[in-house]
Design an enzyme around this catalytic site. Structure first.
Site, short mmCIF file in Angstrom:
data_model
loop_
_atom_site.label_atom_id
_atom_site.label_comp_id
_atom_site.label_asym_id
_atom_site.label_seq_id
_atom_site.Cartn_x
_atom_site.Cartn_y
_atom_site.Cartn_z
N GLU A 175 35.55 32.83 45.43
CA GLU A 175 35.33 31.38 45.50
C GLU A 175 36.28 30.75 46.52
O GLU A 175 35.90 29.85 47.27
CB GLU A 175 35.50 30.77 44.11
CG GLU A 175 34.36 31.20 43.17
CD GLU A 175 34.55 30.73 41.74
OE1 GLU A 175 35.55 31.13 41.12
OE2 GLU A 175 33.71 29.95 41.25
N GLY A 198 37.34 34.10 41.24
CA GLY A 198 38.02 33.00 41.94
C GLY A 198 38.44 33.40 43.34
O GLY A 198 38.55 32.54 44.22
N GLU A 200 32.55 37.32 36.75
CA GLU A 200 32.93 36.51 35.59
C GLU A 200 32.09 36.81 34.36
O GLU A 200 32.57 36.77 33.23
CB GLU A 200 32.83 35.01 35.94
CG GLU A 200 33.96 34.49 36.81
CD GLU A 200 33.72 34.66 38.30
OE1 GLU A 200 32.83 35.44 38.68
OE2 GLU A 200 34.44 34.02 39.09
N ALA A 237 40.82 34.60 39.21
CA ALA A 237 41.74 33.77 38.46
C ALA A 237 42.63 34.71 37.65
O ALA A 237 42.29 35.87 37.43
CB ALA A 237 40.95 32.85 37.54
C1 3H9 Z 1 37.70 34.12 37.44
O1 3H9 Z 1 38.07 34.37 38.56
C2 3H9 Z 1 37.25 32.76 37.01
C3 3H9 Z 1 37.00 31.82 38.17
O2 3H9 Z 1 35.64 31.90 38.56
C4 3H9 Z 1 37.18 30.38 37.77
C5 3H9 Z 1 38.54 29.97 37.34
C6 3H9 Z 1 38.62 28.48 37.11
N1 3H9 Z 1 44.12 38.50 36.12
O3 3H9 Z 1 42.23 47.12 36.76
P1 3H9 Z 1 43.55 47.61 37.21
C7 3H9 Z 1 45.84 43.34 36.19
S1 3H9 Z 1 37.71 35.29 36.23
C8 3H9 Z 1 45.23 39.03 35.59
O4 3H9 Z 1 44.25 48.62 36.40
P2 3H9 Z 1 42.35 48.73 39.57
C9 3H9 Z 1 45.42 44.39 35.19
O5 3H9 Z 1 45.50 43.90 33.87
C10 3H9 Z 1 38.39 36.72 37.00
N2 3H9 Z 1 45.54 40.34 35.66
O6 3H9 Z 1 43.54 48.10 38.74
C11 3H9 Z 1 46.43 45.48 35.47
O7 3H9 Z 1 47.65 45.10 34.85
P3 3H9 Z 1 48.63 46.21 34.25
C12 3H9 Z 1 37.41 37.41 37.85
C13 3H9 Z 1 44.70 41.12 36.32
O8 3H9 Z 1 42.91 49.00 40.92
C14 3H9 Z 1 46.64 45.38 36.98
O9 3H9 Z 1 46.21 44.07 37.33
N3 3H9 Z 1 37.98 38.64 38.35
C15 3H9 Z 1 43.53 40.64 36.90
O10 3H9 Z 1 41.70 49.83 38.80
C16 3H9 Z 1 45.84 46.39 37.76
O11 3H9 Z 1 44.47 46.31 37.35
C17 3H9 Z 1 37.84 39.79 37.66
O12 3H9 Z 1 37.21 39.85 36.64
C18 3H9 Z 1 43.25 39.27 36.80
N4 3H9 Z 1 42.15 38.72 37.36
O13 3H9 Z 1 41.26 47.58 39.69
C19 3H9 Z 1 38.50 40.99 38.28
N5 3H9 Z 1 42.87 41.67 37.47
O14 3H9 Z 1 48.97 47.10 35.40
C20 3H9 Z 1 39.26 41.77 37.23
C21 3H9 Z 1 43.63 42.77 37.27
O15 3H9 Z 1 49.74 45.40 33.71
N6 3H9 Z 1 39.99 42.88 37.78
N7 3H9 Z 1 44.73 42.44 36.56
O16 3H9 Z 1 47.81 46.90 33.21
C22 3H9 Z 1 39.40 44.04 38.15
O17 3H9 Z 1 38.20 44.20 38.11
C23 3H9 Z 1 40.29 45.17 38.58
O18 3H9 Z 1 41.58 44.91 38.06
C24 3H9 Z 1 40.42 45.35 40.10
C25 3H9 Z 1 41.52 46.42 40.41
C26 3H9 Z 1 39.08 45.84 40.66
C27 3H9 Z 1 40.82 44.07 40.80
#
Ligand code: 3H9
Length: 693
Positions: A104, A101, A124, A62
């Site tokens: 999901e 998400g 999450e 999400a």
């Molecule tokens: C969820 O899904 C809830 C659902 O179950 C239910 C909903 C109803 N959203 O980390 P990076 C941005 S909860 C918005 O440096 P990497 C991040 O801020 C979510 N932005 O890259 C950054 O921005 P900026 C569950 C996001 O290659 C840029 O993307 N998912 C999100 O080292 C690059 O990120 C997670 O918890 C996001 N979801 O790592 C996953 N994700 O460049 C969270 C990233 O402006 N994300 N951004 O600073 C991660 O773990 C890592 O970002 C990922 C990439 C592994 C994907």
């Protein structure tokens, strides 16, 4: 531009999400998915659907930024249901990371094909949430309750191969994803849709939940979302799919609104913001780093060497004598062997790392290294001597870094003829484990050296936070205020174990008195002895000084603020220390009294907040959230509170200011005069999070 598009390839509709950087499920993506699935469903020439993502990854979850705003339709659980209800088979084609998400959505698809290098998970819990788009009900149906609990409670992703073994996905490929997905989609036209919601959950014994509950109590004490994840998993067995999803929705909303999730989300973005440094961008040149020398083969030096080796660098370790060097080399090997024993690395990885490791008998062996990290004794004269020698032997353009935790980086740089190449790289012990790297920018450190240090932090898998040069930089400067209040509270009658218990219950990883014993009371003592600018206050760090002077250095001597028996690390209250404190309080005329838990928390934590405000005022940090990152990753500050300044924001800066004023009146202005920034924010109803960059 619409982030979701639809194109037909023969009999297969391909829906592509293109929402950089990580294809998060923001509102336009959710809306686009509904529209495209409606259109694909209506297309009579299409017999199957592939859902795929452009760019570096499948959907990473999400859009976390949206959680601070009112939810907007279509909601993600409805999108997942819509996908699953499609009358034609739907194949999810996964590459990169399918997280939260994102996974999901993939579980809402009828078939899942993943690139061999992809990873999948429900992280999450790390944001204080639970999977909120039917993940808690679908994952147990695919991989079983036990495995689902493990994945949801740890938040750790699994590899594509592990996902295939577990039954989470159907196929793994090492070939081009789209052609493979198209061919798979054609294959599944015949069997048709296959819906996870229709699968039965294999029943498990109550013991599975009891064990998970016990683990939560031990490992996730005081956290809000793990218990709800567990409850939702129980419902996957006890209730039908729709009831389970409805309960999950309620739990998700409770979690989303919880202060803990706010704090964890703050920490997530704060860590990413820390990499944004004024004057540095993608165009800033960086220096090539392949070989690193570490000077000083003590615990810290060995930890740094281990960290650099793991990251793939060639490392040379140097110490003042042969014995030290041998000890250091043995420590490096032990650290790797410990990693193998704990299953963190394989024996092969250990050997590959150790192949890149050498000891260097002499400074002259450092003439060709790209970066030197000095980790010798915390003493200005010694450090200057080391840097003068480095200046003499190192090649032009090599970066000369000091791991000092308190000393003046500019003064160290002056020992060389190249202050532009000198920088502080403050590692935290154990250096191969702790995630924080404080990067100290000297007055003359060049921009490319700073940019290289930020890159290095990433390669070392650390969060690099840039700090200006002052005593203790960000972390240890603030630690002084925190420790000062702890020491005063001891004199005023709070026992070490009481203070430690109150602060760990509040969420600190360890109490300040146990930390002092772990780090060694002699360490802080020597630093204070060298400092010329300490307050003229006989109570200042008095108990710590007395214990150090008695040779009670902490764990390493079996006695410190606590006592330790038979080599155990368990701190035991020591009646001798209590007597010593009581007698000293009497001598200094400090009345002892009963002290409330609230007072302990407010004095210790608000001491951090006021010093943090001064760090900002002095321009030592670029933004409040950098300070939060330092404390969460280097000092065991509870991540779910986001950091000291985020905690002040959530408490209300006005409220914090009021209490600080009260302390000023009660304890005097020397330690409690509110910083101008705190006063201004309180008067303007502002937040620390809004200032800076
Ligand atoms: C969820 O899904 C809830 C659902 O179950 C239910 C909903 C109803 N959203 O980390 P990076 C941005 S909860 C918005 O440096 P990497 C991040 O801020 C979510 N932005 O890259 C950054 O921005 P900026 C569950 C996001 O290659 C840029 O993307 N998912 C999100 O080292 C690059 O990120 C997670 O918890 C996001 N979801 O790592 C996953 N994700 O460049 C969270 C990233 O402006 N994300 N951004 O600073 C991660 O773990 C890592 O970002 C990922 C990439 C592994 C994907």
């Amino acid at each position: 531009m619409n982030p979701v598009s639809l194109k037909r390839h023969g009999a297969v509709s391909v829906i592509t999400i293109d929402n950089p950087p990580v294809n998060a499920l923001s509102q336009p993506v959710r809306e686009g998915l509904i529209d495209c699935f409606d259109a694909a469903e209506a297309d009579r020439a299409s017999s199957a659907v592939v859902l795929i993502c452009a760019g570096r990854t499948f959907i990473a979850g999400a859009d976390i930024r949206e959680f601070d705003c009112p939810p907007e339709e279509p909601h993600l659980p409805d999108v997942v249901s819509r996908i699953e209800a499609t009358a034609k088979p739907v194949v999810a084609a996964i590459h990169g990371t399918a997280l939260g998400g994102g996974l999901e959505v993939a579980m809402g698809c009828h078939y899942r094909l993943a690139d061999r290098d992809s990873t999948l998970g429900l992280p999450e819990v790390k944001l204080g949430l639970l999977p909120g788009a039917s993940g808690t009900q679908r994952l147990p149906r695919l991989v079983g309750v036990e495995r689902a609990l493990e994945m949801m409670l740890s938040g750790e992703p699994v590899t594509a191969d592990a996902a295939l073994d577990a039954g989470l996905i159907d196929k793994v490929t090492a070939k081009d994803l789209l052609p493979e997905a198209l061919s798979y989609a054609r294959e599944v036209i015949k069997p048709g849709p296959r819906r996870v919601r229709d699968l039965a959950v294999v029943p498990v014994s109550d013991a599975v939940f009891a064990t998970a509950r016990k683990r939560i109590a031990e490992k996730a004490r005081g956290l809000f979302s793990p218990e709800r994840i567990l409850r939702a998993a129980e419902l996957s067995v006890q209730a039908g799919f729709d009831d389970g999803v409805a309960a999950e929705r309620r739990f998700f909303q409770e979690c989303r609104e919880s202060p803990q999730s706010q704090g964890l989300r703050h920490a997530f973005f704060a860590e990413r913001n820390a990499a944004r440094v004024p004057g540095i961008d993608k165009e800033t040149p960086v220096r090539k780093i392949e070989s690193i020398a570490v000077i000083g083969a003590g615990t810290m030096g060995a930890g740094i060497a281990c960290n650099c080796l793991t990251a793939g660098f060639r490392v040379r370790l140097l110490d003042k004598d042969e014995a030290g060097l041998l000890r250091g080399a043995a420590t490096v090997r032990n650290l790797f062997e410990g990693g193998v024993a704990r299953g963190k690395i394989t024996e092969r990885e250990m050997e590959a790392s150790l192949q890149r490791f050498q000891t260097a008998p002499d400074f002259s062996d450092l003439s060709d290294v790209d970066l030197v990290i000095e980790a010798v004794f915390e003493n200005m004269a010694i450090k200057k001597e080391v840097f003068a020698r480095l200046d003499h032997v190192c090649r032009q353009g090599a970066i000369l870094a000091t791991n000092t935790s308190t000393l003046d980086v500019d003064e160290i740089a002056q020992a060389t003829s190249r202050p532009q190449d000198v920088i502080g790289l403050h590692f935290f012990s154990p250096a191969h484990v702790m995630r924080l790297l404080e990067i100290v920018r000297g007055a003359r450190t060049s921009v490319d050296v700073l940019a290289t240090a930020l890159n290095l932090a990433r390669k070392l898998r650390k969060v690099g936070v840039v700090a200006g040069n002052c005593f203790g930089f960000v972390g240890n400067r603030m630690l002084y205020s925190y420790g000062r209040e702890n020491q005063l509270l001891l004199l005023e009658g709070a026992a070490p174990e009481y203070i430690d218990r109150v602060l760990t219950d509040w969420g600190m990883a360890m109490g300040p008195n146990a930390v002092g014993d772990l780090a060694g009371l002699d360490v802080g003592y020597k630093v204070r002895q060298e400092r010329k600018d300490l307050p003229d206050d006989p109570r200042f760090y008095r108990i710590a000084d007395m214990l150090a002077e008695l040779g009670r250095f902490g764990q390493k001597t079996g006695q410190g603020m606590y006592r330790y028996v038979d080599g155990s690390r368990e701190p035991l209250p020591d009646p001798e220390v209590k007597t010593l404190i009581r007698d000293e309080a009497r001598r200094l005329g400090v009345p002892q009294r009963a002290i409330s838990e609230t007072e302990i928390i407010e004095r210790c934590i608000y001491a951090l907040v006021t010093e943090g405000a001064r760090v900002l005022e002095d321009g030592i940090s670029h933004r409040a959230s950098d300070i939060d990152v330092v404390w969460v990753n280097g000092y065991g500050f509870p991540r779910h509170r986001g950091g000291p300044l985020n905690f002040a924001d959530t408490t209300g800066v006005k409220e914090v200011y009021r209490t600080v004023r009260k302390f000023e009146q009660r304890f005097g202005p020397e330690y409690w005069r509110p910083p101008e920034l705190l006063r201004k924010l309180a008067e303007e109803n502002g937040r620390f999070g809004d200032i800076g960059l």
